[in-house]
Design a protein around this motif. Structure first.
Motif, mmCIF file in Angstrom:
data_model
loop_
_atom_site.group_PDB
_atom_site.id
_atom_site.type_symbol
_atom_site.label_atom_id
_atom_site.label_comp_id
_atom_site.label_asym_id
_atom_site.label_seq_id
_atom_site.Cartn_x
_atom_site.Cartn_y
_atom_site.Cartn_z
ATOM 1 N N ALA A 4 -14.316 36.634 -6.140
ATOM 2 C CA ALA A 4 -14.841 35.516 -5.347
ATOM 3 C C ALA A 4 -16.315 35.282 -5.654
ATOM 4 C CB ALA A 4 -14.641 35.777 -3.862
ATOM 5 N N TYR A 5 -17.091 36.355 -5.719
ATOM 6 C CA TYR A 5 -18.517 36.248 -6.041
ATOM 7 C C TYR A 5 -18.693 35.586 -7.401
ATOM 8 C CZ TYR A 5 -23.019 37.699 -7.912
ATOM 9 O OH TYR A 5 -24.244 37.710 -8.515
ATOM 10 N N THR A 6 -17.932 36.023 -8.377
ATOM 11 C CA THR A 6 -18.042 35.472 -9.728
ATOM 12 C C THR A 6 -17.694 33.991 -9.750
ATOM 13 O OG1 THR A 6 -17.512 37.623 -10.690
ATOM 14 C CG2 THR A 6 -17.235 35.704 -12.104
ATOM 15 N N ILE A 7 -16.579 33.619 -9.133
ATOM 16 C CA ILE A 7 -16.138 32.220 -9.150
ATOM 17 C C ILE A 7 -17.128 31.325 -8.417
ATOM 18 C CG2 ILE A 7 -14.369 30.638 -8.286
ATOM 19 C CD1 ILE A 7 -12.324 32.903 -8.917
ATOM 20 N N VAL A 8 -17.533 31.722 -7.224
ATOM 21 C CA VAL A 8 -18.457 30.897 -6.438
ATOM 22 C C VAL A 8 -19.785 30.734 -7.177
ATOM 23 C CG1 VAL A 8 -19.820 30.812 -4.305
ATOM 24 C CG2 VAL A 8 -17.382 31.363 -4.219
ATOM 25 N N THR A 9 -20.282 31.806 -7.757
ATOM 26 C CA THR A 9 -21.557 31.727 -8.475
ATOM 27 C C THR A 9 -21.446 30.837 -9.703
ATOM 28 O OG1 THR A 9 -22.251 33.883 -7.639
ATOM 29 C CG2 THR A 9 -23.349 33.077 -9.630
ATOM 30 N N LEU A 10 -20.359 30.943 -10.442
ATOM 31 C CA LEU A 10 -20.193 30.096 -11.629
ATOM 32 C C LEU A 10 -20.024 28.621 -11.251
ATOM 33 C CD1 LEU A 10 -17.952 32.358 -13.899
ATOM 34 C CD2 LEU A 10 -20.400 31.847 -14.166
ATOM 35 N N VAL A 11 -19.301 28.344 -10.183
ATOM 36 C CA VAL A 11 -19.142 26.955 -9.743
ATOM 37 C C VAL A 11 -20.485 26.388 -9.282
ATOM 38 C CG1 VAL A 11 -18.113 25.486 -7.940
ATOM 39 C CG2 VAL A 11 -16.694 27.127 -9.198
ATOM 40 N N THR A 12 -21.213 27.167 -8.497
ATOM 41 C CA THR A 12 -22.525 26.716 -8.023
ATOM 42 C C THR A 12 -23.473 26.494 -9.193
ATOM 43 O OG1 THR A 12 -22.200 27.942 -5.969
ATOM 44 C CG2 THR A 12 -24.446 27.243 -6.470
ATOM 45 N N ALA A 13 -23.480 27.423 -10.144
ATOM 46 C CA ALA A 13 -24.345 27.278 -11.320
ATOM 47 C C ALA A 13 -23.954 26.049 -12.136
ATOM 48 C CB ALA A 13 -24.283 28.539 -12.177
ATOM 49 N N PHE A 14 -22.666 25.761 -12.221
ATOM 50 C CA PHE A 14 -22.223 24.566 -12.939
ATOM 51 C C PHE A 14 -22.741 23.307 -12.248
ATOM 52 C CE2 PHE A 14 -19.205 21.082 -13.446
ATOM 53 C CZ PHE A 14 -19.280 20.896 -14.822
ATOM 54 N N LEU A 50 -36.742 22.667 -10.801
ATOM 55 C CA LEU A 50 -36.372 23.563 -9.698
ATOM 56 C C LEU A 50 -34.873 23.859 -9.712
ATOM 57 C CD1 LEU A 50 -38.561 22.048 -6.842
ATOM 58 C CD2 LEU A 50 -38.905 24.241 -8.005
ATOM 59 N N LEU A 51 -34.082 22.826 -9.974
ATOM 60 C CA LEU A 51 -32.634 23.038 -10.074
ATOM 61 C C LEU A 51 -32.300 23.957 -11.247
ATOM 62 C CD1 LEU A 51 -31.379 19.414 -9.375
ATOM 63 C CD2 LEU A 51 -30.851 21.440 -7.995
ATOM 64 N N ALA A 52 -32.977 23.760 -12.376
ATOM 65 C CA ALA A 52 -32.735 24.607 -13.550
ATOM 66 C C ALA A 52 -33.124 26.060 -13.266
ATOM 67 C CB ALA A 52 -33.504 24.069 -14.758
ATOM 68 N N GLY A 57 -31.504 31.549 -12.140
ATOM 69 C CA GLY A 57 -31.560 32.672 -11.209
ATOM 70 C C GLY A 57 -30.189 33.102 -10.727
ATOM 71 N N LEU A 58 -29.323 32.132 -10.460
ATOM 72 C CA LEU A 58 -27.954 32.482 -10.049
ATOM 73 C C LEU A 58 -27.258 33.293 -11.138
ATOM 74 C CD1 LEU A 58 -26.611 29.166 -8.466
ATOM 75 C CD2 LEU A 58 -27.312 31.243 -7.263
ATOM 76 N N LEU A 59 -27.392 32.834 -12.376
ATOM 77 C CA LEU A 59 -26.739 33.537 -13.492
ATOM 78 C C LEU A 59 -27.388 34.893 -13.758
ATOM 79 C CD1 LEU A 59 -26.133 30.476 -15.823
ATOM 80 C CD2 LEU A 59 -24.472 31.636 -14.333
ATOM 81 N N ALA A 60 -28.700 34.972 -13.592
ATOM 82 C CA ALA A 60 -29.396 36.252 -13.759
ATOM 83 C C ALA A 60 -28.965 37.246 -12.688
ATOM 84 C CB ALA A 60 -30.910 36.048 -13.716
ATOM 85 N N LEU A 66 -30.712 40.915 -6.872
ATOM 86 C CA LEU A 66 -31.737 40.320 -6.021
ATOM 87 C C LEU A 66 -32.139 38.928 -6.519
ATOM 88 C CD1 LEU A 66 -33.656 40.528 -3.641
ATOM 89 C CD2 LEU A 66 -35.298 41.674 -5.156
ATOM 90 N N LEU A 67 -32.174 38.741 -7.830
ATOM 91 C CA LEU A 67 -32.515 37.420 -8.375
ATOM 92 C C LEU A 67 -31.484 36.372 -7.970
ATOM 93 C CD1 LEU A 67 -33.791 38.160 -11.993
ATOM 94 C CD2 LEU A 67 -35.115 37.464 -9.994
ATOM 95 N N GLY A 68 -30.235 36.736 -8.000
ATOM 96 C CA GLY A 68 -29.183 35.807 -7.595
ATOM 97 C C GLY A 68 -29.309 35.409 -6.134
ATOM 98 N N THR A 69 -29.600 36.378 -5.296
ATOM 99 C CA THR A 69 -29.756 36.099 -3.870
ATOM 100 C C THR A 69 -30.974 35.224 -3.628
ATOM 101 O OG1 THR A 69 -28.709 38.211 -3.339
ATOM 102 C CG2 THR A 69 -29.967 37.156 -1.583
ATOM 103 N N LEU A 70 -32.082 35.539 -4.284
ATOM 104 C CA LEU A 70 -33.290 34.728 -4.123
ATOM 105 C C LEU A 70 -33.088 33.309 -4.659
ATOM 106 C CD1 LEU A 70 -36.031 37.349 -5.049
ATOM 107 C CD2 LEU A 70 -35.462 36.463 -2.770
ATOM 108 N N ALA A 71 -32.378 33.181 -5.771
ATOM 109 C CA ALA A 71 -32.099 31.857 -6.325
ATOM 110 C C ALA A 71 -31.232 31.045 -5.368
ATOM 111 C CB ALA A 71 -31.420 31.987 -7.684
ATOM 112 N N ALA A 72 -30.221 31.674 -4.805
ATOM 113 C CA ALA A 72 -29.361 30.978 -3.844
ATOM 114 C C ALA A 72 -30.171 30.552 -2.619
ATOM 115 C CB ALA A 72 -28.187 31.870 -3.441
ATOM 116 N N ALA A 73 -31.078 31.402 -2.162
ATOM 117 C CA ALA A 73 -31.934 31.043 -1.027
ATOM 118 C C ALA A 73 -32.853 29.877 -1.389
ATOM 119 C CB ALA A 73 -32.751 32.253 -0.581
#
Length: 116
Positions: A4-14, A50-52, A57-60, A66-73
């Protein structure tokens, strides 16, 4: 790593990455949105950057959680600002915004639950 984490992160990053590209290449849609929200067009590349950064950050976050969490925030704050910009000018066309917002909120929640 959770599926779920992988799918949600990849969809959000897309989603956010695609939006970043449109903002950074000078596509007419982000310019029209800036005009509608009375945001100077010179800020369109800044918003795209900022979006980039959020997308990267999401992918990192796959390597450094921590980078993924900070990017999502950060993306959560970005889209909260977008809502304020819509409401400030009386725009009620929020379907596109809502899709991004729900995706980003879901990613932030799953990041926090998965890593912390």
């Amino acid at each position: 790593m959770s599926t779920a984490y992988t799918i949600v992160t990849l969809v959000t990053a897309f989603f956010t990455g695609s939006a970043a590209v449109f903002y950074l290449i000078g596509h007419e849609y982000p310019k029209a949105q800036a005009d509608m929200k009375r945001i100077p067009r010179r800020f369109v590349p800044v918003l795209g950057s900022l979006l980039a950064a959020g997308t990267i950050g999401l992918l990192a976050g796959f390597a450094v959680p921590l980078l993924g969490t900070l990017a999502a925030a950060g993306l959560f704050l970005y889209f909260t600002g977008a809502l304020v910009a819509h409401l400030r000018v009386g725009s009620r066309n929020l379907v596109g915004w809502a899709i991004f917002y729900v995706t980003v909120i879901t990613d932030l929640a799953i990041n926090v639950l998965h890593h912390h």
